[in-house]
Design a protein around this motif. Structure first.
Motif, PDB file in Angstrom:
ATOM      1  N   TYR A 212       0.847  -1.191   0.000  1.00  0.00           N
ATOM      2  CA  TYR A 212       0.000   0.000   0.000  1.00  0.00           C
ATOM      3  C   TYR A 212       0.887   1.248   0.000  1.00  0.00           C
ATOM      4  O   TYR A 212       0.552   2.285  -0.583  1.00  0.00           O
ATOM      5  N   ALA A 215       1.689   1.806  -3.637  1.00  0.00           N
ATOM      6  CA  ALA A 215       0.496   2.124  -4.447  1.00  0.00           C
ATOM      7  C   ALA A 215      -0.034   3.522  -4.128  1.00  0.00           C
ATOM      8  O   ALA A 215      -0.502   4.235  -5.021  1.00  0.00           O
ATOM      9  N   HIS A 218       1.589   6.109  -6.317  1.00  0.00           N
ATOM     10  CA  HIS A 218       1.164   6.024  -7.720  1.00  0.00           C
ATOM     11  C   HIS A 218      -0.240   6.612  -7.888  1.00  0.00           C
ATOM     12  O   HIS A 218      -0.486   7.404  -8.790  1.00  0.00           O
ATOM     13  N   ASP A 219      -1.159   6.219  -6.990  1.00  0.00           N
ATOM     14  CA  ASP A 219      -2.545   6.672  -7.138  1.00  0.00           C
ATOM     15  C   ASP A 219      -2.696   8.159  -6.820  1.00  0.00           C
ATOM     16  O   ASP A 219      -3.420   8.874  -7.512  1.00  0.00           O
ATOM     17  N   ARG A 222      -1.264  10.193  -9.669  1.00  0.00           N
ATOM     18  CA  ARG A 222      -2.058  10.127 -10.912  1.00  0.00           C
ATOM     19  C   ARG A 222      -3.471  10.676 -10.754  1.00  0.00           C
ATOM     20  O   ARG A 222      -3.990  11.352 -11.626  1.00  0.00           O
ATOM     21  N   LYS A 223      -4.117  10.333  -9.581  1.00  0.00           N
ATOM     22  CA  LYS A 223      -5.552  10.645  -9.473  1.00  0.00           C
ATOM     23  C   LYS A 223      -5.907  11.559  -8.301  1.00  0.00           C
ATOM     24  O   LYS A 223      -7.034  12.011  -8.184  1.00  0.00           O
ATOM     25  N   ASN A 225      -6.437  10.527  -5.364  1.00  0.00           N
ATOM     26  CA  ASN A 225      -7.103   9.761  -4.292  1.00  0.00           C
ATOM     27  C   ASN A 225      -6.581   8.334  -4.236  1.00  0.00           C
ATOM     28  O   ASN A 225      -6.026   7.822  -5.212  1.00  0.00           O
ATOM     29  N   TYR A 226      -6.777   7.706  -3.071  1.00  0.00           N
ATOM     30  CA  TYR A 226      -6.290   6.337  -2.897  1.00  0.00           C
ATOM     31  C   TYR A 226      -7.203   5.591  -1.928  1.00  0.00           C
ATOM     32  O   TYR A 226      -7.568   6.124  -0.873  1.00  0.00           O
TER      33      TYR A 226
END
Ligand code: VAH
Length: 344
Positions: A212, A215, A218-219, A222-223, A225-226
């Motif tokens: 986690y 990740a 990365h999230d 890019r976005k 939110n995770y």
């Protein structure tokens, strides 16, 4: 026991002589084979060790077809750790001295395919340890905080304590630790093992429970939110890949005389998802984290929260360099670069 230790040391002395052929007063660098080379640590490890021992002296291997940039970096070959003869051929043809055995299914992915985890993590270990014995290789095998279980003390977890893991990954790592130690005492094999915490690197995650903490970068980059599969207060030991590779390399170079054990805990820090996201918030102010714990929560709840690596610090001078602030700074930079390079 004393006599046995002495005998083992004598045969190591022979090993080391074979490994470092003395050449006009200079030691020739070791020839190193890395298995499971396309997993989380392989490519970075090869880069690190090539910087130290020379490009041609570090051979990366796996059963997967590599991306072009991997091949550009240095020697890459096919090696299946379940094929003993194939491994023998590689050791002979490339005159391998040290084996770094990274092939393994990680904790979460192992639970999804137990028979495969048994083959790769346990049968594979049998092959490489026998290979190392036959050709007198120095062999490094990573172990993990996952080699502990709910009966182990969790804060802190010392080097020697109860180990009753509840994942096939953990069971296979305890097996690797024990068989490696056994080969050391019985045959004088130069077996070395570090129990790593969650290792944080910029490559996309590969089926671990601590992933986690990869990740999330990365999230969020890019976005913004995770969704985290662990609860916000789940504390786990962690280290940046830079510290992990330095630990591996320094440990591999430590003379046998200084080692009181073949298996050492190492770590850099411990944090929770909440503490990590608080730090990332300095870089991504509007981030949104939601929590939906799944079966990985049970795995994390059975693992150490704080890892005691005092024996590694004492015996071979281990000292972490990357703290949580540095780790977040490094990951923000490295993950952004990776995303840009892969056009994601
Ligand atoms: C896993 N990253 O989560 C691995 C590791 C520390 C745990 O071995 O499975």
């Amino acid at each position: 026991m004393m006599l046995l230790r002495k005998m083992c040391r004598t045969s190591h002395a022979i090993n080391i002589y074979r490994t470092y052929s003395v050449n006009g007063g200079k030691q020739a660098p070791p020839k190193i084979l890395i298995t499971g080379g396309l997993g989380q640590l392989g490519v970075e490890c090869a880069k690190y060790l090539r910087g130290k021992y020379g490009r041609e002296n570090v051979i990366l291997s796996d059963i997967i077809k590599p991306m072009p940039d991997v091949v550009k970096d240095g020697p890459y070959i096919f090696a299946d750790i379940l094929d003993f003869k194939g491994l023998q051929k590689i050791v002979v043809n490339h005159r391998v001295d040290w084996l770094i055995h990274f092939s393994a299914l990680l904790s979460a992915i192992g639970e999804q395919n137990v028979p495969l985890a048994v083959r790769v993590n346990i049968e594979g270990m049998h092959n490489v340890i026998e290979l190392a014995k036959q050709y007198k290789l120095r062999i490094f095998v990573p172990s993990t905080i996952g080699a502990f279980g709910p009966d182990s003390p969790r804060n802190p977890t010392p080097n020697i304590t109860v180990q009753r893991p509840r994942t096939i990954y953990g069971v296979s790592k305890v097996h690797a630790e024990l068989i490696g130690e056994y080969y050391f005492y019985k045959f004088g094999l130069d077996f070395r093992c570090l129990r790593f915490p969650g290792v944080i690197s910029s490559d996309p995650p590969g089926g671990g429970t601590t992933d986690y903490a990869i990740a999330i970068f990365h999230d969020l980059i890019r976005k913004g939110n995770y969704e985290c599969y662990l609860k916000p207060d789940t504390r786990l030991p962690m280290m940046h890949v830079r510290d992990a590779l330095r630990a591996l390399s320094e440990f591999l170079e430590t003379p046998n005389e200084l080692l009181n054990r073949r298996v050492y805990n190492v770590t850099s820090m411990s944090f929770t998802p909440e503490e990590l996201s608080d730090k990332i918030a300095k870089y991504v102010p509007d981030l949104k984290i939601t929590y939906r714990p799944d079966s990985r929560q049970d795995i994390a709840d059975s693992w150490p929260q704080v890892f005691d690596d005092s024996e590694a610090r004492r015996d071979w001078n281990w000292k972490p360099e990357v703290n949580l602030d540095n780790l977040v700074a490094l990951m923000m930079k490295e993950v952004k670069e990776k995303i840009a390079a892969n056009g994601l």
